[in-house]
Design a protein around this motif. Structure first.
Motif, PDB file in Angstrom:
ATOM      1  N   LEU A  66       0.824  -1.212   0.000  1.00 23.73           N
ATOM      2  CA  LEU A  66       0.000   0.000   0.000  1.00 23.73           C
ATOM      3  C   LEU A  66       0.858   1.262   0.000  1.00 23.73           C
ATOM      4  CD1 LEU A  66      -2.764  -1.269   2.417  1.00 23.73           C
ATOM      5  CD2 LEU A  66      -3.077  -0.677  -0.001  1.00 23.73           C
ATOM      6  N   ASN A  71      -0.980   4.633  -0.855  1.00 29.65           N
ATOM      7  CA  ASN A  71      -2.170   4.529  -0.003  1.00 29.65           C
ATOM      8  C   ASN A  71      -1.749   4.476   1.470  1.00 29.65           C
ATOM      9  OD1 ASN A  71      -3.839   4.417  -2.262  1.00 29.65           O
ATOM     10  ND2 ASN A  71      -3.650   2.194  -2.401  1.00 29.65           N
ATOM     11  N   ASP A  74      -4.442   3.682   4.240  1.00 31.53           N
ATOM     12  CA  ASP A  74      -4.829   2.264   4.260  1.00 31.53           C
ATOM     13  C   ASP A  74      -3.713   1.369   4.794  1.00 31.53           C
ATOM     14  OD1 ASP A  74      -7.265   2.997   3.179  1.00 31.53           O
ATOM     15  OD2 ASP A  74      -6.690   2.501   1.112  1.00 31.53           O
TER      16      ASP A  74
END
Length: 156
Positions: A66, A71, A74
């Motif tokens: 991630l 991200n 996340d």
């Protein structure tokens, strides 16, 4: 692809027990009379290392995937789960050279704390980033990564 720098530090001495594991596997295949004993020993070692890291360090690997994608929000729960797992199973982290066939210089717990702090920094939550870098330094006073991250945050 995201241009987030990934730091990999190796403990080269940890390769000694790993080479011994591979040599043992090669010896087993040799004793079994398998013609390509070196190939089978090396492939078994490689497969075992992927399975061990893919199962025991799954949260770490998911978090890193991630992060590479950018991200960060996340990734945080995965790093926290990784920290919890390796804190509960310290022997795996302490003997990661054999338990995970990993030559990482940093423990997975230390990486989890620093990665969590880094992710918080990337999403703009300076307070949480500082908190996790400071926690990393409490547990790992020599953590160069935590020192550098904290210094960078305090300089801004």
């Amino acid at each position: 692809m995201n241009s987030v720098p990934i730091i990999r530090q190796r403990k080269w001495l940890s390769l000694v027990p790993q080479i011994m594991v591979m040599a043992s596997l090669i010896a087993i295949y040799y004793a079994m009379g398998i013609k390509e004993y070196i190939l089978f020993g090396a492939l078994t070692y490689l497969a075992t290392s992927f399975v061990l890291r893919g199962t025991l360090a799954i949260q770490h690997r998911r978090g890193m995937k991630l992060v590479r994608q950018g991200n960060f929000n996340d990734a945080i729960p995965h790093f926290k789960n990784s920290y919890d797992f390796f804190s509960q199973h310290k022997w795996i982290d302490n003997y990661r050279y054999l338990a995970l066939l990993s030559s990482s210089l940093m423990s997975y717990s230390e990486m989890a704390l620093c990665n969590t702090a880094f992710c918080y920094g990337q999403i703009g939550d300076r307070q949480q980033a500082v908190y996790y870098y400071e926690q990393a330094l409490q547990e790992y006073p020599d953590s160069g990564l935590a020192k550098a991250g904290l210094a960078m945050l305090k300089a801004v």
